[in-house]
Scaffold this active site. Structure first.
Site, PDB file in Angstrom:
ATOM      1  N   GLY A  14       0.839  -1.189   0.000  1.00  0.00           N
ATOM      2  CA  GLY A  14       0.000   0.000   0.000  1.00  0.00           C
ATOM      3  C   GLY A  14       0.870   1.234   0.000  1.00  0.00           C
ATOM      4  CD  GLN A  26       3.460   5.764   2.699  1.00  0.00           C
ATOM      5  OE1 GLN A  26       2.479   5.220   2.206  1.00  0.00           O
ATOM      6  NE2 GLN A  26       4.479   5.070   3.183  1.00  0.00           N
ATOM      7  CB  CYS A  64       5.479   2.015   7.301  1.00  0.00           C
ATOM      8  SG  CYS A  64       4.934   3.519   6.484  1.00  0.00           S
ATOM      9  CG  LEU A  65       6.933   1.107   1.200  1.00  0.00           C
ATOM     10  CD1 LEU A  65       6.352   1.443  -0.167  1.00  0.00           C
ATOM     11  CD2 LEU A  65       8.086   0.119   1.065  1.00  0.00           C
ATOM     12  CG  HIS A  79      -0.251   0.909   7.447  1.00  0.00           C
ATOM     13  ND1 HIS A  79       0.739   0.501   8.317  1.00  0.00           N
ATOM     14  CD2 HIS A  79       0.357   1.763   6.576  1.00  0.00           C
ATOM     15  CE1 HIS A  79       1.887   1.102   7.980  1.00  0.00           C
ATOM     16  NE2 HIS A  79       1.685   1.851   6.920  1.00  0.00           N
ATOM     17  CD  GLU A  80      -0.921   2.252   2.943  1.00  0.00           C
ATOM     18  OE1 GLU A  80      -0.522   3.419   2.848  1.00  0.00           O
ATOM     19  OE2 GLU A  80      -0.144   1.296   3.151  1.00  0.00           O
ATOM     20  CG  HIS A  97       0.515   6.595   5.695  1.00  0.00           C
ATOM     21  ND1 HIS A  97       1.702   7.044   6.243  1.00  0.00           N
ATOM     22  CD2 HIS A  97       0.707   5.272   5.444  1.00  0.00           C
ATOM     23  CE1 HIS A  97       2.566   6.034   6.322  1.00  0.00           C
ATOM     24  NE2 HIS A  97       1.992   4.945   5.847  1.00  0.00           N
TER      25      HIS A  97
HETATM   26 NI    NI Z   1       2.883   3.067   5.725  1.00  0.00          NI
END
Ligand code: NI
Length: 175
Positions: free
Chosen positions: A45, A50, A92-93, A134-135, A138
């Site tokens: 995701g 991000q 997480c990226l 999670h997304e 963000h």
């Molecule tokens: Ni993330």
């Protein structure tokens, strides 16, 4: 085009993202670039903040992780109901290399718009429900590490500081 991913503690990750009002070619290009960026980084995701775009936009790809995975472009998402509980490891990226167990709702109903502005609802459970939650975090300036008990969060922040000092963590901006 592969976009640069912003990492904790970059302050762009802390802004509350703005709703999308115009569903135009610019949005579609951003969605394509986000998909490409997510895949290039083996993510499941990616949220627009991000990649430093403070708008309520997500892409999700669970096709590598699940047998019947989902490939989703999600605009202005809202969780309209949630049920149950699950505990599972998240990464997480934007916090590369760190993984921790996080508690999430087991089942959710998502209401959102597609890339053309058409509304849809989606029932999700287990892994997909986790990724969506999670997304969406963000979009509200929340990272998974914020959901850890404070002692664990402190330990993780110290570990990242050490990694920064050792050149083992890419810093994209400050708090
Ligand atoms: Ni993330």
């Amino acid at each position: 085009m592969i976009l640069d991913i912003k990492t904790f503690p970059d302050k762009v990750l802390r802004k509350k993202a703005e709703p999308v009002i115009e569903f135009n070619d610019e949005l579609k290009l951003l969605l394509d670039n986000m998909m490409e960026t997510m895949r290039a980084n083996s993510g499941v995701g990616l949220a627009a903040p991000q990649v430093a775009v403070s708008k309520r936009i997500l892409v999700i790809d669970t096709t590598q992780a699940e047998e019947e995975g989902s490939l989703l472009r999600v605009i202005n998402p809202e969780i309209i109901s949630e049920e149950g509980e699950q505990l599972g490891e998240e990464g997480c990226l934007s916090v590369p290399g760190e993984y921790e167990p996080i508690r999430r709702a087991e089942k959710i109903i998502l209401k959102a718009q597609d890339e053309n502005g058409k509304e849809f609802t989606l029932e999700a459970e287990a892994f997909l429900a986790r990724v969506i939650q999670h997304e969406i975090d963000h979009l509200n300036g929340v990272l998974f590490i914020d959901r850890l008990p404070s002692y664990k969060r402190d330990t993780l922040k110290k570990a990242i500081k050490r990694r920064i000092a050792e050149g083992d963590y890419i810093v994209t901006g400050m708090e």
